[in-house]
Design a protein around this motif. Structure first.
Motif, PDB file in Angstrom:
ATOM      1  N   LEU A 157       0.803  -1.217   0.000  1.00  0.00           N
ATOM      2  CA  LEU A 157       0.000   0.000   0.000  1.00  0.00           C
ATOM      3  C   LEU A 157       0.840   1.272   0.000  1.00  0.00           C
ATOM      4  CD1 LEU A 157      -2.616  -1.217   2.615  1.00  0.00           C
ATOM      5  CD2 LEU A 157      -2.859  -1.198   0.141  1.00  0.00           C
ATOM      6  N   ASN A 158       2.033   1.194   0.515  1.00  0.00           N
ATOM      7  CA  ASN A 158       2.879   2.401   0.598  1.00  0.00           C
ATOM      8  C   ASN A 158       4.242   2.190  -0.049  1.00  0.00           C
ATOM      9  OD1 ASN A 158       4.119   0.708   2.405  1.00  0.00           O
ATOM     10  ND2 ASN A 158       3.840   2.014   4.198  1.00  0.00           N
ATOM     11  N   ASP A 159       4.311   1.190  -0.933  1.00  0.00           N
ATOM     12  CA  ASP A 159       5.563   0.825  -1.584  1.00  0.00           C
ATOM     13  C   ASP A 159       6.643   0.528  -0.548  1.00  0.00           C
ATOM     14  OD1 ASP A 159       7.075   0.217  -3.865  1.00  0.00           O
ATOM     15  OD2 ASP A 159       7.924   2.243  -3.971  1.00  0.00           O
ATOM     16  N   TRP A 160       6.220  -0.051   0.558  1.00  0.00           N
ATOM     17  CA  TRP A 160       7.089  -0.498   1.657  1.00  0.00           C
ATOM     18  C   TRP A 160       7.816   0.655   2.357  1.00  0.00           C
ATOM     19  CZ3 TRP A 160       6.380  -3.161  -2.871  1.00  0.00           C
ATOM     20  CH2 TRP A 160       5.736  -4.395  -2.734  1.00  0.00           C
ATOM     21  N   GLU A 161       7.410   1.888   2.099  1.00  0.00           N
ATOM     22  CA  GLU A 161       8.097   3.035   2.699  1.00  0.00           C
ATOM     23  C   GLU A 161       7.446   3.411   4.033  1.00  0.00           C
ATOM     24  OE1 GLU A 161      10.046   7.323   1.397  1.00  0.00           O
ATOM     25  OE2 GLU A 161       8.450   6.463   0.180  1.00  0.00           O
ATOM     26  N   PHE A 162       7.731   2.627   5.042  1.00  0.00           N
ATOM     27  CA  PHE A 162       7.240   2.926   6.386  1.00  0.00           C
ATOM     28  C   PHE A 162       8.143   3.947   7.080  1.00  0.00           C
ATOM     29  CE2 PHE A 162       5.551  -1.299   5.496  1.00  0.00           C
ATOM     30  CZ  PHE A 162       4.262  -1.239   5.997  1.00  0.00           C
ATOM     31  N   ARG A 192      12.570   1.580   3.593  1.00  0.00           N
ATOM     32  CA  ARG A 192      11.616   0.656   2.984  1.00  0.00           C
ATOM     33  C   ARG A 192      11.875  -0.771   3.441  1.00  0.00           C
ATOM     34  NH1 ARG A 192       9.125   3.337  -1.497  1.00  0.00           N
ATOM     35  NH2 ARG A 192      10.300   5.176  -2.129  1.00  0.00           N
ATOM     36  N   LYS A 223      -2.259   6.264  10.204  1.00  0.00           N
ATOM     37  CA  LYS A 223      -1.984   7.409   9.329  1.00  0.00           C
ATOM     38  C   LYS A 223      -2.109   7.051   7.849  1.00  0.00           C
ATOM     39  CE  LYS A 223       3.052   6.699   9.403  1.00  0.00           C
ATOM     40  NZ  LYS A 223       4.350   7.298   9.800  1.00  0.00           N
ATOM     41  N   TYR A 224      -1.912   5.784   7.512  1.00  0.00           N
ATOM     42  CA  TYR A 224      -1.975   5.399   6.101  1.00  0.00           C
ATOM     43  C   TYR A 224      -3.401   5.358   5.562  1.00  0.00           C
ATOM     44  CZ  TYR A 224       2.965   4.384   6.420  1.00  0.00           C
ATOM     45  OH  TYR A 224       4.323   4.511   6.590  1.00  0.00           O
ATOM     46  N   SER A 262      -4.082   8.078   2.997  1.00  0.00           N
ATOM     47  CA  SER A 262      -3.503   8.047   1.653  1.00  0.00           C
ATOM     48  C   SER A 262      -3.796   6.768   0.884  1.00  0.00           C
ATOM     49  CB  SER A 262      -1.983   8.236   1.738  1.00  0.00           C
ATOM     50  OG  SER A 262      -1.403   7.247   2.578  1.00  0.00           O
ATOM     51  N   CYS A 263      -4.245   5.734   1.564  1.00  0.00           N
ATOM     52  CA  CYS A 263      -4.543   4.472   0.889  1.00  0.00           C
ATOM     53  C   CYS A 263      -5.592   3.709   1.691  1.00  0.00           C
ATOM     54  CB  CYS A 263      -3.286   3.622   0.709  1.00  0.00           C
ATOM     55  SG  CYS A 263      -2.328   3.372   2.212  1.00  0.00           S
TER      56      CYS A 263
END
Length: 535
Positions: free
Chosen positions: A16-21, A56, A271-272, A275-276
């Motif tokens: 969902l966030n391109d693994w960018e936590f 990521r 928080k995600y 955005s998703c």
């Protein structure tokens, strides 16, 4: 039975966030899951197409993972990563897996693969075993396997003797009866030393309840149940870690620290949602109901032309051979066939030409400007004695002469409000709409569409082609404001449907199309519009 919870947030949630936590968040999530006493944590994907990025949870090799977590204590938690290599026909060469040592951070590697890649996957698993890793065999889309195919795979897995074999319900298709059938097939035929894992998706809102069903099974086998924080995962998401651990604490005498899990959700996951999205929704229900890839639903929804029942019908026609691998050409063909399924009235074109060719025409769109500039529009209509046509909506501000509807969703909405006998407005309907025979005029959808154009089935495209065929000389546009995420797009909020997004590219294409009319009909904008110049 020994029950193990394997949290896969950092891997499945990463879709969902391109693994960018973020580096600190990844470490904090990991530490909280360890403190929560989870038996297993999946720390991310291995994919050598991606460079090492500490922000990521996707890594080119095992050394990168070990370097990232070099200062972390995992206590008694079992650590896995998943390779993308066999799932996506992608890349994670065996050379990217270092020889495993007793004190290495990573304990196991999970290997997902599609049915047509079984041989390559099993060969790859042998190589991972030779390097010292505990291997998890994860055949995806378990529902595509017949009993015979599953038994053949089990024979290969028994020869391999991996640490675990998984029931991966990729598209969330399983109800408990079928889930238990697959489980017993594995439990009866796998060697006793091989664990069974369960990875569920929430298309039918059953990920948690199906996981609970497995807990009731009487077996001496080691069981892994996948979950994710707040269910965060690809498409419909996964079983929720917080739900599963609380349930296990209450009914199976486990001792997970759910407060650590809740804290991780609050600080790093919620928080995600801005955005998703993930979790159960109607789109994933439709794909699961029709046992097909969710991208088929997305393709049809993005047409913005179909009601849910129309989408459901088209999905039911998807060939089993194409069902679980998205084929754009296949679904486009089914969409076109469906849109052309009803009979058009050939007399319509002549009748409309007789009524419109000598007139100037005002098209009324649903934009906010028709409310804001009502007096100006009304004055034009009266001064020109113009014919008025509302487009894909029944306008409650102007008594239009006609309404043109090419969108099944719009037609269903308005005809659910008004009875045909109550309408003074004449209806012009394209024959892709079910029950279009109720209309005053029915035109052939395929005569007006253009499959080569990205806007070739939009209402304004179809109607302008119809007006051109009807020899209309002048068209005024009111209420065709364009679309924006920063302002109201409709004069009536009742016209805004869920999941109706229009890209800037579409607005630009419509603008180019409307500005291409340099002869007849001539076009003039009565109200301000993004279609005059594009976005």
């Amino acid at each position: 039975m020994k029950i193990n919870v394997l949290d896969c947030t950092l891997r499945d949630g990463g879709y969902l966030n391109d693994w960018e936590f973020g580096q600190n968040s990844i470490l904090s999530i990991f530490r909280k899951l360890v403190k929560a006493n989870l038996e297993a944590i999946e720390v991310g994907f291995l994919d050598d197409r991606r460079p090492y990025d500490k922000n990521r949870a996707i890594y080119p090799n095992t050394e990168s993972i070990c370097d990232f977590y070099k200062n972390e204590s995992k206590n008694n938690t079992f650590i896995t990563a998943m390779t993308t290599g066999l799932l996506d026909d992608g890349h994670c060469s065996i050379d990217n897996f270092a020889e495993h040592k007793d004190n290495d951070f990573i304990d196991g590697i999970r290997v997902p693969f599609k049915k047509h890649r079984i041989k390559e996957a099993v060969d790859f698993c042998y190589m991972l075993k030779d390097k010292g890793y505990k291997v998890f065999v994860n055949p995806t889309s378990i529902t595509t396997y017949s009993d015979k195919e599953m038994l053949d795979l089990i024979d290969m897995v028994n020869n391999l003797e991996p640490y675990s074999m998984a029931l991966v319900d990729t598209y969330g298709l399983l109800h408990k009866e079928r889930l238990l059938k697959y489980f017993y097939l594995l439990d009866t035929n796998l060697k006793p030393s091989i664990s069974i894992a369960h990875h569920a998706h929430n298309n039918f809102q059953l990920a948690f309840s199906n996981s609970c069903e497995l807990l009731e099974v009487k077996t001496n086998r080691n069981i892994f149940i996948d979950s994710a924080l707040y269910g965060m995962g690809k498409s419909a998401g996964n079983c929720n870690t917080e739900l599963l651990t609380r349930y296990l604490n209450e009914f199976y005498n486990k001792s997970y620290d759910v407060s650590e899990i809740l804290n991780a959700i609050e600080l790093y996951i919620l928080k995600y949602l801005k955005s998703c999205t993930w979790g159960y929704n109607l789109s994933y229900f439709l794909s699961a109901s029709n046992k097909c890839h969710p991208n088929y639903v997305k393709f049809l929804e993005e047409k913005n032309m179909l009601g849910t029942k129309d989408i459901n019908y088209i999905l039911s026609q998807v060939s089993p051979a194409h069902a679980l691998t998205f084929d754009k050409e296949h679904i486009q063909k089914l969409y076109t066939q469906y849109q052309n399924r009803n009979h058009a009235d050939n007399r319509t074109y002549g009748d409309l030409k007789d009524k419109l060719s000598a007139k100037e025409v005002v098209l009324i769109g649903p934009g906010s400007s028709i409310k804001q500039e009502y007096d100006k529009i009304k004055s034009y209509i009266d001064d020109k004695n113009a014919v008025t046509i509302s487009v894909n909506h029944l306008c409650n501000l102007f008594d239009t002469d006609y309404v043109f509807i090419s969108n099944a969703k719009r037609y269903s909405h308005f005809m659910g409000i008004y009875k045909k006998a109550d309408l003074k407005t004449k209806t012009i309907i394209t024959n892709n709409i079910e029950k279009s025979y109720d209309a005053d005029y029915v035109v052939n959808y395929s005569d007006l569409t253009d499959e080569t154009s990205p806007i070739g089935d939009t209402a304004i495209f179809l109607l302008m082609k119809l007006l051109t065929e009807s020899k209309v000389k002048k068209v005024y546009l009111a209420g065709f404001d364009g679309f924006s995420g920063f302002k109201p797009n409709y004069y009536d909020t009742d016209l805004q449907f869920y999941n109706q997004d229009v890209s800037n590219n579409v607005v630009d294409e419509i603008a180019k199309f409307l500005n291409s009319f340099d002869k007849e009909p001539k076009i003039e904008f009565l109200t301000k519009s993004d279609y005059e110049t594009g976005v």
